[in-house]
Design a protein around this motif. Structure first.
Motif, PDB file in Angstrom:
ATOM      1  N   LEU A  37      75.685  55.159  10.562  1.00 12.74           N
ATOM      2  CA  LEU A  37      74.831  54.162   9.921  1.00 12.74           C
ATOM      3  C   LEU A  37      75.567  53.471   8.775  1.00 12.74           C
ATOM      4  N   ARG A  58      76.350  52.537  17.205  1.00 12.00           N
ATOM      5  CA  ARG A  58      74.976  52.661  17.702  1.00 12.00           C
ATOM      6  C   ARG A  58      74.833  53.859  18.619  1.00 12.00           C
ATOM      7  N   SER A 104      74.688  56.945  16.469  1.00 11.72           N
ATOM      8  CA  SER A 104      73.458  57.062  15.681  1.00 11.72           C
ATOM      9  C   SER A 104      72.203  57.056  16.558  1.00 11.72           C
ATOM     10  N   GLN A 151      71.097  54.905  18.603  1.00 12.20           N
ATOM     11  CA  GLN A 151      70.465  53.610  18.858  1.00 12.20           C
ATOM     12  C   GLN A 151      70.903  53.162  20.257  1.00 12.20           C
ATOM     13  N   ASN A 162      69.478  51.851  22.995  1.00 14.54           N
ATOM     14  CA  ASN A 162      69.167  50.553  23.612  1.00 14.54           C
ATOM     15  C   ASN A 162      70.128  49.469  23.119  1.00 14.54           C
ATOM     16  N   GLY A 163      70.388  49.472  21.807  1.00 11.79           N
ATOM     17  CA  GLY A 163      71.335  48.505  21.263  1.00 11.79           C
ATOM     18  C   GLY A 163      72.736  48.730  21.778  1.00 11.79           C
ATOM     19  N   THR A 174      76.096  56.441  27.534  1.00 12.65           N
ATOM     20  CA  THR A 174      74.847  55.958  26.942  1.00 12.65           C
ATOM     21  C   THR A 174      73.697  56.088  27.931  1.00 12.65           C
TER      22      THR A 174
END
Length: 322
Positions: A237, A264, A267, A269, A271-272, A297
């Motif tokens: 982050l 991302r 962390s 995240q 979808n990003g 991912t």
């Protein structure tokens, strides 16, 4: 010569280090510009001050003291520091009595540098640490900081502080310090070289004689590398925060986008990360690393069937990914 002092104003060695830097500059006979940078030894300190003696009985105090005085216990550290402080002319009365959040003081220092320059900032640092260590005052109190700022020649400081000034600057500077590996208060930085701890004046003078290190990197390159370093230190982050200006100004750069996707992913995240990685793979189907990370991912999202082709293809292109 510019010296950056990365330190927490509630660390006694920071005040001792200030005196020793001044003595080292006198030994060298050089003009020295001191720039104060933030470091937090006790980021969980309360906004409303509490008696330090009570706080030192808490186990959490061990971590804060370790960052400021490695290897020393509470009482041993206090006795040693008091003796050294007196030898540096910081007595006879010495010793903080309050545990308080040093964040506002760091913000005031950042604002002093921005609006008034190094000399006034250094005067603010002196006033803050004198108030904390020899005048037994609560430097989390706005009235105390206002008086310090006024006496240092920064009368507009309290108004800027009350308006939220310095918050973003201090946050980013803390990330810079973390990325650069600053782990001790104080840490002296000249160019690309650093010296940890409040070393004796002779040792600091020797360090300063050693030159300024390599030429600075272009700002964009430095920011990118600092973001990579934060990711390596398991702060994805913080790495994204460091990278944010580059995403705005160099959002089409493949390296920047890939690093953002890695942050991302790290962390969670997902979808990003997926959106960016799909775009990267579409643009360059032969990028084995982007494909590997896309597969991972998708796998973390529980989409095994979608992940498998990407993972197989990445391993075929690069056996290290098998």
């Amino acid at each position: 010569m510019r010296i950056e002092i990365w330190a927490d104003v509630v660390c006694p060695w920071a005040y001792i280090g200030k005196r020793r830097v001044e003595a080292a500059a006198a030994l060298l006979g050089d003009e020295v510009e001191v720039l104060w940078r933030p470091y937090r030894i006790d980021p969980s300190a309360p906004a409303v001050a509490e008696p330090l003696e009570e706080a030192l009985r808490e186990p959490i105090a061990d971590g804060a003291l370790e960052a400021c005085s490695p290897g020393l216990g509470h009482e041993e550290n206090r006795v040693r520091v008091a003796e050294i402080a007196r030898a540096e002319g910081l007595g006879p009365k010495w010793g903080a009595v309050w545990r308080t959040d040093s964040g506002p003081a760091h913000r005031l220092l950042a604002l002093a540098w921005e609006h008034r320059g190094a000399q006034v900032q250094n005067a603010v640092a002196e006033g803050v640490m004198r108030a904390h260590f020899t005048e037994e005052e609560d430097i989390g109190d706005r009235a105390v900081l206002a008086r310090v700022a006024e006496q240092a020649g920064f009368p507009e400081g309290p108004g800027l502080l009350d308006a939220g000034g310095g918050e973003r600057e201090v946050r980013e500077l803390l990330l810079y310090g973390k990325a650069r590996g600053v782990a001790t208060s104080p840490t002296l930085v000249v160019g690309g070289r650093s010296l940890e701890g409040a070393q004796p004046a002779e040792a600091i003078a020797g360090f300063l004689r050693g030159g300024t290190g390599p030429a600075p990197l272009p700002p964009e390159v430095e920011r990118f590398r600092l973001a990579e370093a934060l990711l390596g230190r398991r702060d994805p982050l913080g790495a994204l925060e460091m990278l944010a200006p580059m995403l705005r100004s160099h959002g089409g750069d493949r390296g920047v986008r890939l690093l953002a996707a890695r942050c991302r992913f790290a962390s969670a995240q997902l979808n990003g990360a997926e959106r960016e990685l799909r775009s990267l793979v579409d643009e360059d189907p032969g990028d084995s690393y982007a494909r590997l990370l896309l597969g991972r991912t998708l796998y973390r999202q529980g989409r095994d069937a979608e992940a498998a082709p990407h993972l197989r293809m990445a391993a075929a292109m690069n056996p290290d990914y098998a």
